[in-house]
Scaffold this motif. Structure first.
Motif, PDB file in Angstrom:
ATOM      1  N   HIS A  18       0.843  -1.192   0.000  1.00 48.91           N
ATOM      2  CA  HIS A  18       0.000   0.000   0.000  1.00 48.91           C
ATOM      3  C   HIS A  18       0.883   1.248   0.000  1.00 48.91           C
ATOM      4  N   ALA A  20       2.163   4.279   1.699  1.00 51.87           N
ATOM      5  CA  ALA A  20       2.277   4.564   3.128  1.00 51.87           C
ATOM      6  C   ALA A  20       2.187   6.062   3.381  1.00 51.87           C
ATOM      7  N   ASN A  21       1.428   6.409   4.416  1.00 50.44           N
ATOM      8  CA  ASN A  21       1.279   7.802   4.831  1.00 50.44           C
ATOM      9  C   ASN A  21       1.881   8.066   6.205  1.00 50.44           C
ATOM     10  N   ALA A  22       2.316   7.001   6.879  1.00 46.73           N
ATOM     11  CA  ALA A  22       2.951   7.119   8.197  1.00 46.73           C
ATOM     12  C   ALA A  22       4.023   6.041   8.298  1.00 46.73           C
ATOM     13  N   THR A  24       7.445   4.237  10.777  1.00 48.96           N
ATOM     14  CA  THR A  24       8.143   4.112  12.048  1.00 48.96           C
ATOM     15  C   THR A  24       9.392   4.994  11.985  1.00 48.96           C
ATOM     16  N   LYS A  77       3.611  14.163   6.527  1.00 44.80           N
ATOM     17  CA  LYS A  77       4.243  12.857   6.269  1.00 44.80           C
ATOM     18  C   LYS A  77       5.633  13.018   5.677  1.00 44.80           C
ATOM     19  N   GLU A 177       1.901   2.711  12.323  1.00 42.86           N
ATOM     20  CA  GLU A 177       0.528   2.349  12.685  1.00 42.86           C
ATOM     21  C   GLU A 177      -0.460   3.134  11.815  1.00 42.86           C
ATOM     22  N   ASN A 178      -1.470   2.433  11.313  1.00 45.43           N
ATOM     23  CA  ASN A 178      -2.480   3.051  10.434  1.00 45.43           C
ATOM     24  C   ASN A 178      -1.825   3.820   9.282  1.00 45.43           C
ATOM     25  N   ALA A 179      -0.846   3.179   8.655  1.00 48.24           N
ATOM     26  CA  ALA A 179      -0.043   3.845   7.625  1.00 48.24           C
ATOM     27  C   ALA A 179      -0.784   4.040   6.314  1.00 48.24           C
ATOM     28  N   SER A 180      -1.805   3.209   6.066  1.00 49.01           N
ATOM     29  CA  SER A 180      -2.448   3.298   4.757  1.00 49.01           C
ATOM     30  C   SER A 180      -3.959   3.229   4.890  1.00 49.01           C
ATOM     31  N   TYR A 181      -4.596   3.712   3.844  1.00 50.94           N
ATOM     32  CA  TYR A 181      -6.052   3.643   3.769  1.00 50.94           C
ATOM     33  C   TYR A 181      -6.464   2.257   3.286  1.00 50.94           C
ATOM     34  N   PRO A 182      -7.732   1.864   3.486  1.00 52.64           N
ATOM     35  CA  PRO A 182      -8.178   0.584   2.937  1.00 52.64           C
ATOM     36  C   PRO A 182      -7.982   0.560   1.416  1.00 52.64           C
TER      37      PRO A 182
END
Length: 196
Positions: A18, A20-22, A24, A77, A177-182
């Motif tokens: 996916h 990535a928007n976030a 580590t 980001k 965590e929660n890096a991508s949308y569905p």
């Protein structure tokens, strides 16, 4: 007929990957980027052109300069990704053709003596290489967040020169965590493929 590539690799490169928007805080090393490039440099282009240029933004000062040119939604980001790459097209790529395409070294002058022809070819083939780069980032077990939402002329003036056209900015790292949308829908085979 099934694909030869192992299903796990298929998932890594495509099905489970996916944008990535976030990320580590784990750093992305120069060695990882070198390994990615050493793999993806073999992707095909016309006349074996290699117009893609990669500018790695590592320092805090350079990051700050880049963030100010990003669209508002892309600023956080880009400010926090472990590594950011500016992918651009070198419009003077043709100078390398005698070495890169020895089967027809005259291609440099026959096809690319005029700047508009070079710009068109550079943009198309660098875009191909950018796609290979994104898949290479995935092959390294990292995530990519490619973006075209930025002030292209501002980034060119800040980081490049008149011979380079910025194509995209790519955030790179381990997804957080929660890096991508569905996953969004994709068109099916019958909606895309026509036989004539």
């Amino acid at each position: 007929m099934s694909l030869v590539l192992d299903p796990t690799a298929q998932d890594l490169l495509f099905r489970e990957a996916h944008t990535a928007n976030a990320f580590t805080a784990e750093p992305v090393t120069d060695e990882q980027i070198q390994a990615i490039y050493d793999l993806v440099k073999f992707g095909p282009t016309a006349f074996n052109q290699t117009p893609l240029r990669i500018t790695l933004v590592r320092s805090a000062e350079a990051r700050e300069r880049l963030v100010q040119h990003m669209a508002e939604g892309n600023q956080p980001k880009t400010a926090t990704a472990p590594l950011v790459a500016i992918l651009s097209a070198d419009n003077e790529f043709h100078e390398e053709l005698p070495t890169l395409f020895p089967a027809f070294p005259q291609a440099k002058d026959v096809f690319f003596s005029e700047r508009p022809a070079r710009e068109s070819a550079a943009r198309m083939n660098a875009a191909l290489q950018a796609a290979y780069f994104i898949v290479g980032v995935r092959a390294a077990g990292l995530a990519a967040g490619p973006m075209t939402g930025f002030d292209h002329e501002g980034v060119r003036k800040e980081f490049l020169d008149d011979d380079h056209t910025p194509l995209m900015v790519v955030n790179i790292g381990k997804p957080g965590e929660n890096a991508s949308y569905p996953r969004s829908p994709r068109l099916g085979y019958n909606e895309v493929v026509t036989t004539v």
